[in-house]
Design an enzyme around this catalytic site. Sequence first.
Site, mmCIF file in Angstrom:
data_model
loop_
_atom_site.group_PDB
_atom_site.id
_atom_site.type_symbol
_atom_site.label_atom_id
_atom_site.label_comp_id
_atom_site.label_asym_id
_atom_site.label_seq_id
_atom_site.Cartn_x
_atom_site.Cartn_y
_atom_site.Cartn_z
ATOM 1 N N CYS A 9 0.846 -1.357 -0.141
ATOM 2 C CA CYS A 9 0.088 0.050 -0.033
ATOM 3 C C CYS A 9 0.784 1.240 0.005
ATOM 4 O O CYS A 9 2.021 1.338 -0.264
ATOM 5 C CB CYS A 9 -0.981 0.058 1.077
ATOM 6 N N ASN A 12 2.599 1.519 4.308
ATOM 7 C CA ASN A 12 2.732 0.282 4.866
ATOM 8 C C ASN A 12 2.485 0.565 6.359
ATOM 9 O O ASN A 12 3.135 -0.127 7.351
ATOM 10 C CB ASN A 12 4.225 -0.318 4.768
ATOM 11 N N CYS A 14 -1.263 0.649 7.399
ATOM 12 C CA CYS A 14 -2.801 0.497 7.456
ATOM 13 C C CYS A 14 -3.149 -0.854 6.589
ATOM 14 O O CYS A 14 -3.186 -1.905 7.221
ATOM 15 C CB CYS A 14 -3.475 1.591 6.911
ATOM 16 N N ARG A 15 -3.218 -0.646 5.260
ATOM 17 C CA ARG A 15 -3.889 -1.766 4.599
ATOM 18 C C ARG A 15 -2.923 -3.002 4.309
ATOM 19 O O ARG A 15 -3.340 -3.963 4.512
ATOM 20 C CB ARG A 15 -4.294 -1.114 3.068
ATOM 21 N N SER A 16 -1.725 -2.610 3.894
ATOM 22 C CA SER A 16 -0.676 -3.756 3.444
ATOM 23 C C SER A 16 -0.556 -4.520 4.878
ATOM 24 O O SER A 16 -0.334 -5.722 4.772
ATOM 25 C CB SER A 16 0.363 -3.491 2.900
ATOM 26 N N ASP A 127 -8.209 3.717 1.349
ATOM 27 C CA ASP A 127 -7.420 4.226 2.428
ATOM 28 C C ASP A 127 -8.080 4.467 3.691
ATOM 29 O O ASP A 127 -8.816 5.502 3.722
ATOM 30 C CB ASP A 127 -6.398 5.001 2.077
#
Length: 163
Positions: A9, A12, A14-16, A127
């Site tokens: 993401c 690095n 939150c999402r990933s 996001d």
Amino acid sequence: MTYRVCFVCTGNICRSPMAESVFRAHVAEAGLDDRVEVDSAGTGGWHEGDGADPRTVRVLEEHGYDSDHTARQFQASWFARLDLVIALDSGHLKALRRLAPTEEDARKVRLLRSYDTTAGDDLDVPDPYYGGLDGFEECLEMVEAASEGLLAAVRDGVEATAS
């Protein structure tokens, strides 16, 4: 031979890392953790060395996932050792494909939600960073929904590299 997957993401945090944690749990549950390596990175290095966003940690832990993470920036040289690079949105997809040293490396990059047969046309995982906890919950739902399809693809990849 180890099959390697990296989720990417922006920062690095939150999402990933959420996708990494969820998918690592699915890999372990499938009994593939000795044959599949899962990690994550960001397209940028703003948060290198930081832990995951506290909201990511909270949501992961509330749903029984591991939350140990240290942010890092994706490097073009990693393509050589990776089998699959999973982008969390179309901006990451484009950035990673531009970064890929070869066409073969560019073909390793896929959108996470392309593995969710119910996702429809919008394959971006939004996001959650600038919003509330509900955005992190939504992110988790999207990651979990794509994990089964991704696991099937990775299982096929593991079998192909074993033969």
